[in-house]
Design an enzyme around this catalytic site. Structure first.
Site, PDB file in Angstrom:
ATOM      1  N   HIS A   1      22.924  33.422  34.272  1.00 30.11           N
ATOM      2  CA  HIS A   1      22.666  33.277  35.702  1.00 30.11           C
ATOM      3  C   HIS A   1      22.150  31.887  36.066  1.00 30.11           C
ATOM      4  O   HIS A   1      21.275  31.722  36.911  1.00 30.11           O
ATOM      5  CB  HIS A   1      21.722  34.378  36.205  1.00 30.11           C
ATOM      6  CG  HIS A   1      22.426  35.682  36.365  1.00 30.11           C
ATOM      7  ND1 HIS A   1      22.634  36.530  35.302  1.00 30.11           N
ATOM      8  CD2 HIS A   1      23.004  36.261  37.449  1.00 30.11           C
ATOM      9  CE1 HIS A   1      23.298  37.597  35.731  1.00 30.11           C
ATOM     10  NE2 HIS A   1      23.544  37.449  37.018  1.00 30.11           N
TER      11      HIS A   1
ATOM     12  N   GLU B   1      36.023  32.805  29.037  1.00 32.52           N
ATOM     13  CA  GLU B   1      35.712  32.486  30.424  1.00 32.52           C
ATOM     14  C   GLU B   1      36.217  33.587  31.354  1.00 32.52           C
ATOM     15  O   GLU B   1      35.611  33.874  32.380  1.00 32.52           O
ATOM     16  CB  GLU B   1      36.345  31.140  30.775  1.00 32.52           C
ATOM     17  CG  GLU B   1      35.783  30.511  32.002  1.00 32.52           C
ATOM     18  CD  GLU B   1      36.260  29.094  32.177  1.00 32.52           C
ATOM     19  OE1 GLU B   1      35.468  28.179  31.897  1.00 32.52           O
ATOM     20  OE2 GLU B   1      37.420  28.900  32.594  1.00 32.52           O
TER      21      GLU B   1
ATOM     22  N   HIS C   1      31.500  32.878  36.424  1.00 31.98           N
ATOM     23  CA  HIS C   1      32.241  33.651  35.426  1.00 31.98           C
ATOM     24  C   HIS C   1      31.342  34.719  34.820  1.00 31.98           C
ATOM     25  O   HIS C   1      30.135  34.524  34.701  1.00 31.98           O
ATOM     26  CB  HIS C   1      32.724  32.751  34.277  1.00 31.98           C
ATOM     27  CG  HIS C   1      33.746  31.762  34.675  1.00 31.98           C
ATOM     28  ND1 HIS C   1      35.068  32.101  34.875  1.00 31.98           N
ATOM     29  CD2 HIS C   1      33.658  30.434  34.910  1.00 31.98           C
ATOM     30  CE1 HIS C   1      35.748  31.009  35.215  1.00 31.98           C
ATOM     31  NE2 HIS C   1      34.909  29.981  35.243  1.00 31.98           N
TER      32      HIS C   1
ATOM     33  N   CYS D   1      38.831  24.659  39.390  1.00 28.22           N
ATOM     34  CA  CYS D   1      37.510  24.534  38.767  1.00 28.22           C
ATOM     35  C   CYS D   1      36.729  23.307  39.228  1.00 28.22           C
ATOM     36  O   CYS D   1      35.625  23.066  38.753  1.00 28.22           O
ATOM     37  CB  CYS D   1      37.625  24.536  37.238  1.00 28.22           C
ATOM     38  SG  CYS D   1      38.072  26.161  36.586  1.00 28.22           S
TER      39      CYS D   1
ATOM     40  N   HIS E   1      31.838  27.755  41.124  1.00 28.90           N
ATOM     41  CA  HIS E   1      32.307  29.137  40.983  1.00 28.90           C
ATOM     42  C   HIS E   1      31.615  29.753  39.773  1.00 28.90           C
ATOM     43  O   HIS E   1      30.915  29.067  39.028  1.00 28.90           O
ATOM     44  CB  HIS E   1      33.832  29.188  40.825  1.00 28.90           C
ATOM     45  CG  HIS E   1      34.326  28.535  39.583  1.00 28.90           C
ATOM     46  ND1 HIS E   1      34.380  27.163  39.423  1.00 28.90           N
ATOM     47  CD2 HIS E   1      34.779  29.052  38.409  1.00 28.90           C
ATOM     48  CE1 HIS E   1      34.854  26.881  38.226  1.00 28.90           C
ATOM     49  NE2 HIS E   1      35.108  28.010  37.583  1.00 28.90           N
TER      50      HIS E   1
END
Length: 136
Positions: free
Chosen positions: A68, A123, A29, A23, A27
């Site tokens: 987003h 998550e 989710h 993490c 990245h």
């Protein structure tokens, strides 16, 4: 005691500063916020709160604020570059962990007058964090 729960799905990206694991890299989710409201008494219609009102207020806020977007710590060195490129970001004063995102959603809902007792932030399909107010 009565309780209602609504699930809100949204997509977000993040990374954790000062973390030595996967993490630490940018990245994303497909997250799920699960918000639970509780009341000792029902309203005149027999509800803790109308599910559509939760959607109207909390889901709309998540859609506009977090969905987003890259959720980043205010000291993240990539932040100026993303802003320069016009990329959508949401800046936190803390690391954007699942725990802190759950608290962010909880605090927003409480601020809107919702009788929130718990927010879970899933998550992944297998991992989630929970925030409950009042030191519970």
């Amino acid at each position: 005691m009565y309780r209602v729960t609504r699930e809100i799905r949204f997509c977000y990206g993040h990374r954790l500063l000062h973390y030595d694991g996967k993490c630490k890299h940018l990245h994303g989710h497909n997250g799920r916020a699960v918000i639970s409201l509780q009341a000792a008494q029902l309203d005149p219609l027999g509800m803790v709160m109308d599910f559509s009102h939760i959607k109207e207020v909390v889901t709309s806020w998540i859609d506009q604020t977090l969905d987003h977007k890259m959720l980043l710590h205010q000291d993240d060195p990539v932040l100026p570059f993303l802003r320069q490129l016009g990329e959508p970001v949401y800046v936190l004063q803390v690391n954007p962990t699942a725990e802190n995102i759950a608290r962010l959603i909880y605090d927003y809902a409480i601020g809107q007058g919702f009788p929130v007792v718990e927010v879970q932030l899933w998550e992944t399909d297998h991992c989630y964090a929970t925030y409950r107010g009042g030191g519970q």
